[in-house]
Design an enzyme around this catalytic site. Structure first.
Site, PDB file in Angstrom:
ATOM      1  N   HIS A  64       0.868  -1.184   0.000  1.00 52.57           N
ATOM      2  CA  HIS A  64       0.000   0.000   0.000  1.00 52.57           C
ATOM      3  C   HIS A  64       0.898   1.226   0.000  1.00 52.57           C
ATOM      4  CE1 HIS A  64      -3.710  -2.294   0.903  1.00 52.57           C
ATOM      5  NE2 HIS A  64      -2.847  -3.123   1.472  1.00 52.57           N
ATOM      6  N   ARG A  66      -0.384   4.304  -0.633  1.00 55.20           N
ATOM      7  CA  ARG A  66      -1.235   5.364  -0.062  1.00 55.20           C
ATOM      8  C   ARG A  66      -1.438   6.589  -0.932  1.00 55.20           C
ATOM      9  NH1 ARG A  66      -3.415   1.835   3.191  1.00 55.20           N
ATOM     10  NH2 ARG A  66      -2.327   1.412   5.120  1.00 55.20           N
ATOM     11  N   ASN A  96      -6.590   0.892  -2.618  1.00 57.83           N
ATOM     12  CA  ASN A  96      -7.388   1.582  -1.588  1.00 57.83           C
ATOM     13  C   ASN A  96      -6.773   2.926  -1.226  1.00 57.83           C
ATOM     14  OD1 ASN A  96      -5.248   0.279  -0.273  1.00 57.83           O
ATOM     15  ND2 ASN A  96      -6.403  -0.062   1.609  1.00 57.83           N
ATOM     16  N   ASP A 154      -8.798  -4.986  -2.372  1.00 56.65           N
ATOM     17  CA  ASP A 154      -8.084  -5.251  -1.120  1.00 56.65           C
ATOM     18  C   ASP A 154      -8.410  -4.250  -0.009  1.00 56.65           C
ATOM     19  OD1 ASP A 154      -6.182  -6.646   0.517  1.00 56.65           O
ATOM     20  OD2 ASP A 154      -4.886  -4.905   0.287  1.00 56.65           O
ATOM     21  N   HIS A 234      -2.989 -12.522   0.986  1.00 57.13           N
ATOM     22  CA  HIS A 234      -2.626 -12.806   2.387  1.00 57.13           C
ATOM     23  C   HIS A 234      -3.366 -13.977   3.042  1.00 57.13           C
ATOM     24  CE1 HIS A 234      -5.953  -9.990   2.597  1.00 57.13           C
ATOM     25  NE2 HIS A 234      -5.202  -8.921   2.527  1.00 57.13           N
ATOM     26  N   ASP A 307       2.233  -6.997   2.404  1.00 55.93           N
ATOM     27  CA  ASP A 307       1.047  -6.212   2.753  1.00 55.93           C
ATOM     28  C   ASP A 307       1.478  -4.954   3.524  1.00 55.93           C
ATOM     29  OD1 ASP A 307      -1.539  -5.342   2.872  1.00 55.93           O
ATOM     30  OD2 ASP A 307      -2.261  -6.906   4.226  1.00 55.93           O
ATOM     31  N   HIS A 311       0.634   3.364   8.516  1.00 60.03           N
ATOM     32  CA  HIS A 311      -0.313   4.282   9.163  1.00 60.03           C
ATOM     33  C   HIS A 311       0.511   5.242  10.016  1.00 60.03           C
ATOM     34  CE1 HIS A 311      -3.845   1.955   8.002  1.00 60.03           C
ATOM     35  NE2 HIS A 311      -3.258   0.862   8.438  1.00 60.03           N
ATOM     36  N   GLY A 326      -3.005  -3.090  10.105  1.00 59.51           N
ATOM     37  CA  GLY A 326      -1.913  -3.056   9.124  1.00 59.51           C
ATOM     38  C   GLY A 326      -0.580  -2.704   9.737  1.00 59.51           C
TER      39      GLY A 326
HETATM   40  O1  DOR Z   1      -4.107  -4.906   7.708  1.00 58.74           O
HETATM   41  C1  DOR Z   1      -4.508  -4.435   6.647  1.00 58.74           C
HETATM   42  N1  DOR Z   1      -4.241  -3.169   6.282  1.00 58.74           N
HETATM   43  N2  DOR Z   1      -5.252  -5.222   5.843  1.00 58.74           N
HETATM   44  C2  DOR Z   1      -5.847  -4.733   4.759  1.00 58.74           C
HETATM   45  O2  DOR Z   1      -6.504  -5.490   4.079  1.00 58.74           O
HETATM   46  C3  DOR Z   1      -5.741  -3.310   4.401  1.00 58.74           C
HETATM   47  C4  DOR Z   1      -4.509  -2.725   4.956  1.00 58.74           C
HETATM   48  C5  DOR Z   1      -4.490  -1.226   4.870  1.00 58.74           C
HETATM   49  O3  DOR Z   1      -4.740  -0.685   3.797  1.00 58.74           O
HETATM   50  O4  DOR Z   1      -4.151  -0.572   5.867  1.00 58.74           O
HETATM   51 ZN    ZN Z   2      -3.378  -5.208   1.641  1.00 60.24          ZN
END
Ligand code: DOR
Ligand code: ZN
Length: 438
Positions: A64, A66, A96, A154, A234, A307, A311, A326
């Site tokens: 990701h 972002r 996403n 996802d 995953h 994955d 954050h 995540g």
């Molecule tokens: O732990 C996760 N974080 N699982 C996900 O499917 C999305 C991801 C996120 O985008 O933070």
């Molecule tokens: Zn993911």
């Protein structure tokens, strides 16, 4: 991290592991003008690669980044820089974002920014449904033409049977894999960790593992009927691994990936109540971790991913129940894969290299590049004996959300080469102040 442009470079005396041509031998690798060459010209820069592994460039097919929209968590610049530091020459990034990667314009924007950053290849994965809302399919053809390598909602699974059936049909028409985040929200809703003994002890609402398994079952059934490539994102439970094993035995076009953290940590780690042990799917009991390792070894699970889900500290700092799921992974992935699969005596570096190179590239249909004379250089260098301590403050990712901070690990990516661009993460001196035998 040191980045330079090298016209002629030789990695001398490294162990060349190339699963593209089943090669594993000590050899020099010469790169001239970004291409693997047979002969070294005068004035070539020589890098002593004794003790290193020289492999085709690693691909993490689930990250990701972002961007667009959540640049306080990560950007394409910082995320792809973290990828290079972690030994990856390519990543595939999930849709996403804000806005969601569900239009050709956003896909193009991600590709352009990835190229501008120029730290690694950035392959965008488009959404399956508009705004990942699970209702209206995206324009598969337009998104594929714009450069999407696969389709996934996802973060959420596609729950509606008829929408998923139609997605299989569209994916088959354009020839792209569907990557499913397997989770029925109606079964997992309210759960914040794996439902089991530990969630009961902690008094945390549990997330039913059947929410993952039931969706895989439904999808394998659709795959059997429609026959388009289905990839399980995953994978995390023993039963899920068994479902994929059976589907493969049946000859269905099903593949699967596992995250490094699901190969190492169990739900016991959630006893720390650290928000950095919270992710979707959640950490599972020991038997599931063992099944994921076993699945990788017998080929049921094709590849390893991170994955990588950055954050901010503020978002994660609200306690386990409320924190977003995540963890980051790009800068620890290779070492953690080695810890789970090599330090345990289960596998060797040849297998680990395959899980990060040929396997994910075959799934996505992306660059297929071994270390062969005449091919553009695309290399990952690893010091398998380097010992190091994870320090989240040194991450190039903006994310600090790792449960592995302070861990002592063995084996470290030391750099990548893409064409003429050499990225070295560590000096040799730094690498070799401590060694262990492996
Ligand atoms: O732990 C996760 N974080 N699982 C996900 O499917 C999305 C991801 C996120 O985008 O933070
Ligand atoms: Zn993911």
């Amino acid at each position: 991290m040191h980045i330079s442009q090298e016209q002629a470079i030789m990695f001398q005396g490294g162990r060349v592991i190339d699963p593209y041509c089943d090669r594993d031998e000590v050899a020099d690798v010469i790169v001239v003008d970004g291409t693997i060459a047979a002969k070294a010209p005068a004035n070539i820069k020589i890098i002593n690669a004794t003790g290193w592994i020289i492999a085709p460039g690693f691909l993490d097919m689930h990250v990701h980044l972002r961007e667009p929209g959540q640049t306080d968590k990560e950007t394409i610049e910082t995320g792809s820089q973290a990828a290079a530091a972690g030994g990856f020459t390519a990543v595939a990034c999930m849709p996403n974002t804000q806005p969601c990667m569900d239009t050709p314009d956003v896909i193009t924007q991600v590709i352009v920014q990835g190229r501008a950053a120029n730290h690694c290849a950035v392959y965008p994965i488009a959404a399956i449904t508009e705004n990942r809302a699970g209702r209206v399919l995206v324009d598969f053809r337009a998104l594929k033409d714009a450069g999407a390598v696969a389709f996934s909602d996802d973060g959420v699974g596609v729950e509606d049977d008829s929408v998923m059936r139609a997605a299989f049909e569209r994916a088959r028409q354009v020839g792209a894999p569907l990557i499913q985040h397997c989770e029925y929200k109606k079964m997992s809703d309210g759960g914040i960790m794996h439902l089991g003994k530990v969630s009961q002890q902690l008094g945390f609402p549990g997330l039913d593992p059947r929410s993952e398994e039931a969706m895989i079952e439904r999808d394998i059934d659709l795959c059997r009927q429609i026959g388009s490539h289905y990839h399980v994102a995953h994978i995390s439970t023993a039963k899920a691994v068994e479902l994929v094993r059976k589907a493969k035995a049946e000859g269905l076009p099903v593949t699967a990936e596992v995250c490094t953290h699901h190969l190492i940590l169990t739900d016991e780690a959630c006893k720390s109540a650290s928000p950095n042990t919270k992710m979707h799917p959640p950490l599972r009991p020991k038997a599931d971790v063992a099944a994921c390792r076993e699945g990788l070894l017998d080929g049921t699970i094709d590849c390893v991913v991170t994955d990588h889900a950055p954050h901010t500290e503020k978002e994660k700092g609200v306690g386990f129940p409320k924190a977003p799921p995540g963890i980051v992974g790009l800068e620890t992935a290779i070492s953690l894969a080695a810890r789970a699969m090599i330090d345990t005596g289960l596998a060797d570096w040849k297998k680990v290299v395959r899980w990060f190179t040929t396997a994910p590239n075959e799934i996505l249909g992306t660059v297929d590049r071994g270390i062969e004379v005449g091919k553009t250089a695309n290399l990952t260098m690893i010091d398998p004996q380097a010992t190091w301590k994870v320090d989240k403050h040194t991450f190039l990712s903006k994310g600090r959300n790792t449960p592995f901070d302070g861990w002592d690990l063995v084996g470290k990516p030391v750099g990548t080469l893409r064409g003429v661009q050499l990225t070295l993460s560590l000096t040799r001196q730094g690498n070799h102040n401590k060694t262990v035998t492996r």
